[in-house]
Design an enzyme around this catalytic site. Structure first.
Site, PDB file in Angstrom:
ATOM      1  N   ASP A 180     -48.627  -8.329   0.781  1.00 34.93           N
ATOM      2  CA  ASP A 180     -47.488  -7.729   0.621  1.00 34.93           C
ATOM      3  C   ASP A 180     -46.483  -7.654   1.558  1.00 34.93           C
ATOM      4  O   ASP A 180     -46.711  -8.224   2.756  1.00 34.93           O
ATOM      5  CB  ASP A 180     -47.864  -6.081   0.250  1.00 34.93           C
ATOM      6  N   LYS A 181     -45.304  -7.366   1.326  1.00 35.99           N
ATOM      7  CA  LYS A 181     -44.228  -7.503   2.286  1.00 35.99           C
ATOM      8  C   LYS A 181     -43.782  -6.059   2.852  1.00 35.99           C
ATOM      9  O   LYS A 181     -43.955  -5.747   4.101  1.00 35.99           O
ATOM     10  CB  LYS A 181     -42.908  -8.082   1.732  1.00 35.99           C
TER      11      LYS A 181
ATOM     12  N   PHE B  11     -21.148  -4.032  -7.456  1.00 42.66           N
ATOM     13  CA  PHE B  11     -21.981  -4.976  -7.309  1.00 42.66           C
ATOM     14  C   PHE B  11     -22.570  -5.892  -8.444  1.00 42.66           C
ATOM     15  O   PHE B  11     -23.182  -5.121  -9.442  1.00 42.66           O
ATOM     16  CB  PHE B  11     -22.895  -4.609  -6.325  1.00 42.66           C
TER      17      PHE B  11
ATOM     18  N   LYS C 264     -17.185  -5.300   1.114  1.00 46.27           N
ATOM     19  CA  LYS C 264     -18.439  -5.813   1.888  1.00 46.27           C
ATOM     20  C   LYS C 264     -19.221  -6.645   1.031  1.00 46.27           C
ATOM     21  O   LYS C 264     -19.199  -6.463  -0.139  1.00 46.27           O
ATOM     22  CB  LYS C 264     -18.920  -4.738   2.422  1.00 46.27           C
TER      23      LYS C 264
ATOM     24  N   THR D 144     -44.639 -10.077  -3.317  1.00 40.47           N
ATOM     25  CA  THR D 144     -43.963  -8.609  -3.206  1.00 40.47           C
ATOM     26  C   THR D 144     -43.141  -8.467  -4.468  1.00 40.47           C
ATOM     27  O   THR D 144     -42.621  -9.452  -5.204  1.00 40.47           O
ATOM     28  CB  THR D 144     -42.992  -9.033  -1.959  1.00 40.47           C
TER      29      THR D 144
ATOM     30  N   ARG E 225     -40.420 -10.382  -6.875  1.00 41.68           N
ATOM     31  CA  ARG E 225     -40.280  -9.443  -8.090  1.00 41.68           C
ATOM     32  C   ARG E 225     -41.457  -9.557  -8.969  1.00 41.68           C
ATOM     33  O   ARG E 225     -41.426  -9.977 -10.111  1.00 41.68           O
ATOM     34  CB  ARG E 225     -39.033 -10.252  -8.771  1.00 41.68           C
TER      35      ARG E 225
ATOM     36  N   LYS F 232     -49.985 -10.192  -9.025  1.00 44.72           N
ATOM     37  CA  LYS F 232     -50.514 -10.520  -7.651  1.00 44.72           C
ATOM     38  C   LYS F 232     -52.001 -10.814  -7.906  1.00 44.72           C
ATOM     39  O   LYS F 232     -52.452 -11.708  -7.343  1.00 44.72           O
ATOM     40  CB  LYS F 232     -50.169  -9.243  -6.862  1.00 44.72           C
TER      41      LYS F 232
ATOM     42  N   ASP G 195     -50.365  -2.100   1.211  1.00 48.56           N
ATOM     43  CA  ASP G 195     -50.640  -0.966   1.788  1.00 48.56           C
ATOM     44  C   ASP G 195     -50.245   0.155   0.681  1.00 48.56           C
ATOM     45  O   ASP G 195     -50.051   1.518   0.939  1.00 48.56           O
ATOM     46  CB  ASP G 195     -49.480  -0.443   2.948  1.00 48.56           C
TER      47      ASP G 195
ATOM     48  N   ASP H  76     -50.599  -2.680  -4.701  1.00 52.67           N
ATOM     49  CA  ASP H  76     -51.422  -4.190  -4.078  1.00 52.67           C
ATOM     50  C   ASP H  76     -52.770  -3.731  -4.466  1.00 52.67           C
ATOM     51  O   ASP H  76     -53.593  -4.600  -4.069  1.00 52.67           O
ATOM     52  CB  ASP H  76     -51.341  -3.947  -2.589  1.00 52.67           C
TER      53      ASP H  76
END
Length: 1195
Positions: free
Chosen positions: A389-390, A531, A554, A668, A781, A787, A807, A811
């Site tokens: 996982d990230k 956005f 920005k 992830t 995604r 997974k 974690d 997962d």
């Protein structure tokens, strides 16, 4: 049982609110969960079933039954099968008990349920489908719920979904208007009788379809109206929900995967070898039985005269039949019970090493490493693929404002070594601004001075950060702020602006209030240009207190620079150089620009904007055109650089694992750009790669076309050849997809939608082939189920050992699917840890777990098995040769006491010493030479070939051990002239030669001598002589004459010099081929282990902690981690919190506390002076997830 699954397939779900009798008729699952494989009733049968997956246990049971017939007088130690089974049951029970406790904690959690018109406190496990429950802020969502009403405007609720999808952003859910009108009126809620018809239980986290029938109207339901179990209610005082799915039917549990019975590759190989041993054993016994038959026919009648049989009706045939089974018992020591008992002890000892390792202890969180299973240790030394996982695993969930460039000048470049000097941090009092919290550090005091001096560009820079965002500020009291950031990047930027004197205080749909250097300013909010993934930027148009209209923008530098005024060309070039430096440090960059807008132009634009925003057709296209029109001729202010902080040592760990030829795939739930950026930061992706391929197709055809990657011509030929032979590969049962050598380095990034197509049966092999030809793979995604599917795909077609590390609860399915699951006890709770096989607090400990503990465990287990088979094969084969000299009478060559004590006493401790203490190199050299890990991946230390060599070696040794003493003692006499060649003397000499030989062989196997090993080997030899002389003494013979018949044999045999010369000659002949082979191997074909041991003569060079910096031209913008649509929420009042406490127009220094409540699991970035893991009052910590409230001190 706390829950019951529907036995019939469910095609749709129907339920009625507040009607338990109606809902119980469908036998829906209740809300209890069970993650353990066993319960009280199923433990014994399931545990026995799992133990008999080990074929040796079947063999031991068979031997036990052979001893029942009275005709069989031979006994064996096979009764120890019960000891082995009990040992395994005890260790398995200890592991499963923790999971039962975790389940009980969750099932017994309390929640308020509306029953008979009253709110009653009920256990989670007693909640039923159709119940209405009440949740409060920071509570964990009990089940999958239909949101009915909430305390917030427009019936909105805010939830954290990190446990489910790994997303770091706060999510908004909204109830139907018709149910929102129920409010918190208990009587109206109790009278609600709406009927829901929806989809059956499934694992799709992002999809829900259903209808609500209430009164005479039917309302459509979608995912935006559902709260899923595994989420946490945030910043919402209360809400009511209708239970749709409970327990195992919830989407969280549907994605958790199934519990599988995990066995190591050595265990599976042992099953094959045991079957081969059975075959050899049967062949040996058959040969000896045939020999007995021939002997009985040719010689047996001569012995009948001397020793007549009681019943000779069966003749030679019966004798041969009984001889066969007698030799099965005598030769059973080829696979002794002590082998499996010793294996379990070794595994337990190596598990304790992991638990006791202080170098895997995290002092910050007071978390030691834990081996939660004792059966998989040696598998840690064979890992080929790691699935990680990230967020929370590779990263710390902390965002920090590290550097910036303003008007062509960079800030924050000073090294942290200077941070001890107070002049380099923002802890100084700014002009009428709050001091920064102790945990906020910015290592360049010149920026503080620039703000104090009032440089227009610098103040404009931080003014933009304080105005251009969608963060919400809730003033819980006069001196306390709570920030709600839609993305952790935004939270970091707004908090940084606050620390430099520009404090965002509050907002309404029409205005934004900030404190500028202690002075309160109210800006009129005219428009938010929101956005989206195409724009990659956001803008706000505001009117200052002086009446000037300005646009602040920005976004990603690539889109901002295209819209700059030509006068900014030189500044843009300088800023680009700075951005390249920031990107080289792995920082997430963001460009800032502004423009002053003419009032007349804005009035016309505003009218067109209103018209476009109310258009029924092509609304988005019209708005995009208007946004493009006004976002031109911008003036560049500078750029920010945010660090999505990696856990300590992540790049170094990944580098070390890569050197060990371990491939790491990141799976992830985060956005593609975020995952890519972390991939570069942790050296998983590198600029030196030939290419990084992005797979983001929306159709199967697009995905398949993209997977046909443009490798070199040779690689393309390999891919075409593979595709043409795909059916042949699929047709081979158990065949493994081999790795191919690729000319170049490649990376692969694939999103969740494309992965769904790639995992289909028609495309899965193409995807796997392509992915395996890449050095790095990132799947973003992805859902928890995807997974697990990726892990299963690799397990299915690659002959490799897999490890999954994560974690969070999202997962768990991946952890369960892999051969080995590792849980990180992070900030998402203990769900991953409770489902894992090993756990620790930091990703960097993974390299020690694999390269040290895993490799040592594998090496020790392989040495143990090779040596154990050698000593037992040698011991047993001597019986086989002796059978040809004893008339195939099933007579043993050794004393029965020696047979009993050989594995139990004489050789038990030395082999345990080898298996618990041996090291080929120490831990420092294991890190210095990570290539030492590769032999484990290739099964070089113990395989079928290694076993075959061991058997040949044993055969040779047994020939020497039998025939050398036999020849030496034939027709020999003692020094007093008496005969020495009797059976008892021969037995003593042979068993003494055997014990010396196996002890010398063990000494040659040992690479790391300790006092304990030496004591075990020398002590075993001394113990043998002590026991032998004692058992062959006159005293024991007088007490038990039938049990100790070898009276005086030891002292009469071992006092002869020719006997000791025979022992010496036998030991030398047995060991000499081994020494010769090893000498030639080290001299001519040295292995990586040989080279490393030779290099140990010189001390390892000191490790240099160099900062890993990548030269890069790619930059990541904040906008990529932002979600579309929040600008609309802000301006439509949907995001509006409670009215802010009004203040005077001037801000005077006062003691106050602003609290930034991070949303999502990675929002703990906040540079605050509060603890990152502060726990809210009155909320129980659970195994599902944790949450944090971080408070900032301000003046």
């Amino acid at each position: 049982m706390t829950w019951k699954r529907n036995r019939e397939t469910e095609f749709e779900r129907k339920l009625r609110a507040n009607d338990r009798e109606y809902n119980l008729s469908f036998t829906y699952a209740t809300n209890g969960i069970k993650t353990s494989k066993y319960n009280f009733f199923t433990f014994l049968p399931l545990n026995l079933f799992e133990q008999f997956q080990r074929i040796a246990n079947v063999y031991f049971l068979f031997l036990l039954l052979l001893q029942v017939p009275p005709q069989n007088t031979r006994t064996t130690t096979s009764s120890g099968v019960s000891l082995s089974s009990v040992w395994e049951s005890i260790t398995d029970t200890a592991v499963r008990r923790n999971r039962h406790r975790s389940d009980n904690r969750v099932n017994n959690r309390k929640v308020e349920v509306l029953i008979d018109g009253k709110l009653c406190s009920e256990r989670w496990m007693d909640v039923k489908v159709g119940d209405i429950i009440k949740l409060e802020s920071n509570q964990f969502i009990t089940a999958d719920l239909l949101l009915l009403s909430s305390s917030e405007p427009l019936n909105l609720v805010y939830i954290e979904t990190a446990e489910l999808d790994g997303s770091t952003n706060l999510k908004v859910r909204q109830a139907l208007t018709v149910t929102g009108a129920l409010g918190d009126d208990i009587s109206r809620l109790a009278g609600f009788n709406g009927e829901v018809c929806c989809e059956p239980p499934n694992n799709r986290l992002d999809h829900f379809t259903g209808t609500l029938l209430f009164g005479d109207h039917k309302f459509s339901l979608d995912n935006g109206k559902v709260l899923l179990r595994g989420c946490t209610l945030r910043n919402t005082h209360w809400c009511y929900g209708l239970v749709l799915f409970g327990g195992p039917d919830t989407k969280l549990m549907q994605n958790c995967g199934k519990n599988s019975f995990k066995r190591t590759s050595i265990d599976r190989l042992m099953n094959v070898l045991v079957l081969c041993i059975f075959g050899v054993l049967a062949l040996m016994c058959a040969i000896l039985a045939v020999g007995n038959y021939l002997w009985e026919i040719n010689k047996g009648y001569q012995f009948n005269i001397f020793l007549p049989r009681e019943d000779d009706s069966g003749g030679a045939s019966l004798s041969a039949f009984l001889t066969f089974w007698s030799y099965v018992i005598i030769l059973n020591t080829v696979v002794p019970i002590s082998l499996y008992v010793s294996v379990e002890i070794i595994r337990l000892g190596n598990s304790f090493y992991i638990d006791w390792d202080r170098k895997m202890y995290d002092a910050r969180s007071d978390t030691p490493a834990e081996a939660r299973t004792t059966t998989l240790n040696e598998e840690l030394g064979q890992i080929k693929y790691i699935f990680s996982d990230k967020t929370g695993t590779l990263t710390q969930n902390i965002m920090t404002f590290n550097k910036c460039t303003i008007n062509g000048k960079t800030y924050g470049e000073r090294e942290q070594l200077e941070s001890s000097d107070p002049q380099y941090s923002t802890s100084h009092q700014l002009v009428a601004a709050p001091p920064s919290p102790p945990s906020f550090s910015f290592y360049d005091h010149s920026l503080v001075e620039a703000v104090k001096l009032g440089i227009p560009e610098v103040q404009g820079f931080f003014r933009l950060l304080a105005l251009c965002h969608t963060v919400m500020a809730e003033e819980k009291s006069k001196d306390q702020l709570a920030y709600q950031a839609q993305s952790p990047d935004e939270g970091a930027l707004v908090t940084a602006a606050r620390n430099f004197g520009f404090v965002f205080r509050s907002r309404t749909p029409e205005s934004i209030t900030i404190m500028e250097m202690g002075k309160q300013q109210r800006y009129e909010l005219l428009a938010i240009l929101d956005f989206d993934n195409v724009r990659k930027r956001m803008s706000v148009i505001v009117r200052s207190p002086e009446g000037k209209v300005s646009l602040y923008c920005k976004g990603a530098d690539s889109v901002i620079f295209e819209r700059l005024n030509p006068s900014c060309r030189k500044l843009m070039e300088v800023t680009t150089e700075h951005l390249n430096e920031f990107a080289g440090d792995g920082l997430r960059t963001l460009a800032l620009a502004y423009k002053d807008v003419d009032e007349d132009f804005f009035s016309r634009w505003k009218q067109q904007h209103h018209k476009a925003s109310t258009a029924l057709e092509n609304r988005e296209a019209q708005l995009d055109q208007l946004f493009e029109e006004i976002e031109t001729d911008l003036l560049l202010l500078g750029a920010t650089a945010i660090e999505d902080k990696l856990q300590d040592g992540v790049p170094q760990t990944i580098e070390q694992l890569a050197k060990a030829d371990i491939k790491i795939w990141v799976l992830t739930g985060d956005k593609q750009e975020t995952a890519e950026n972390i991939g570069y930061s942790c050296n998983l992706l590198r600029e030196e790669m030939n290419d990084v391929f992005i797979v983001s197709g929306n159709t199967p055809e697009e995905v398949k076309q993209t997977l046909s990657l443009k490798f070199s011509l040779d690689d393309q030929c390999l891919l075409i050849l593979f595709c043409s032979h795909r059916k042949k590969i699929l047709g081979k049962v158990g065949s493994a997809l081999k790795d191919e050598v690729v000319s170049g380095e490649y990376g692969l990034v694939i999103n969740g939608n494309s992965l769904a197509y790639a995992l289909e049966e028609a495309m899965e092999l193409e995807f796997l082939w392509t992915a395996c030809m890449c050095q790095a793979v990132i799947c973003c995604r992805v859902t928890p189920l995807q997974k697990a599917q990726v892990v299963e795909l690799v397990k299915k077609y690659k002959k490799a050992v897999t490890l999954a590390i994560g974690d969070g609860a999202n997962d768990v399915s991946m952890i369960k699917a892999a051969h080995i699951g590792v849980g990180i006890s992070g900030q998402e709770g203990m769900q991953a840890v409770s489902s894992s096989d090993y756990s620790f607090a930091q990703f960097r400990f993974l390299q020690r777990l694999l390269l040290v503990h895993g490799r040592w465990s594998y090496l020790r287990m392989c040495k143990f098995l090779r040596y154990f088979f050698y000593k037992n094969f040698t011991f047993t084969f001597v019986h086989f040769w002796f059978a040809f000299f004893c008339g195939f009478s099933a007579q043993t060559v050794y004393d029965e006491w020696f047979i009993t004590l050989y594995n139990l006493v004489y050789t038990a401790l030395p082999v345990l010493g080898l298996s618990l203490f041996d090291q080929d190199v120490n831990d420092a050299w294991s890190f210095q030479h990570p290539q030492l890990y590769v032999p484990g991946q290739l099964n070089l230390y113990f395989s079928k070939m290694a076993f075959f060599k061991c058997a040949l070696h044993s055969g040779f040794s047994s020939l020497v051990l039998f025939f050398i003493p036999y020849a030496a003692m034939s027709d020999s006499m003692r020094q007093d002239g008496k005969d020495l060649g009797d059976y008892q003397s021969f037995a003593v000499v042979t068993q003494t030669c055997l014990l010396f030989t196996v002890c010398i062989q063990l000494s040659l196997e040992m690479s790391y001598w300790t006092a304990v090993n030496t004591l075990f080997i020398v002590g075993s030899l001394l113990l043998y002589f002590g026991v032998t002389f004692t058992m062959y003494s006159n005293g024991l013979f007088r007490l038990f004459p039938s049990a100790f018949s070898f009276i005086g044999t030891a002292r009469n045999t071992l006092n002869q010099s020719n006997v000791w010369l025979t022992i010496l000659l036998t030991s030398i002949l047995c060991v000499l081929p081994v020494l010769t082979y090893r000498f030639l191997t080290i001299l001519l074909w040295p292995t990586i282990n040989d080279k490393a041991r030779q290099a140990k003569a010189a001390p390892p060079p000191p490790s240099k902690r160099t900062r890993i910096r990548r030269g890069s031209s790619r930059r990541s913008g904040y906008a990529f981690s932002h979600a579309q649509g929040y600008g609309e929420l802000v301006t439509s009042r949907r995001f509006l919190r409670r009215p802010a406490v009004s203040h005077s127009s001037h801000f005077t220094p006062m003691k106050s506390t602003s609290s930034f409540i991070p949303m999502g699991r990675s929002a703990g970035y906040s540079p605050t002076d509060g603890p990152h893991n502060a726990k809210a009052q009155g909320v129980e910590g659970t195994s599902l997830q944790m949450y944090r409230i971080i408070q900032d001190q301000t003046l």
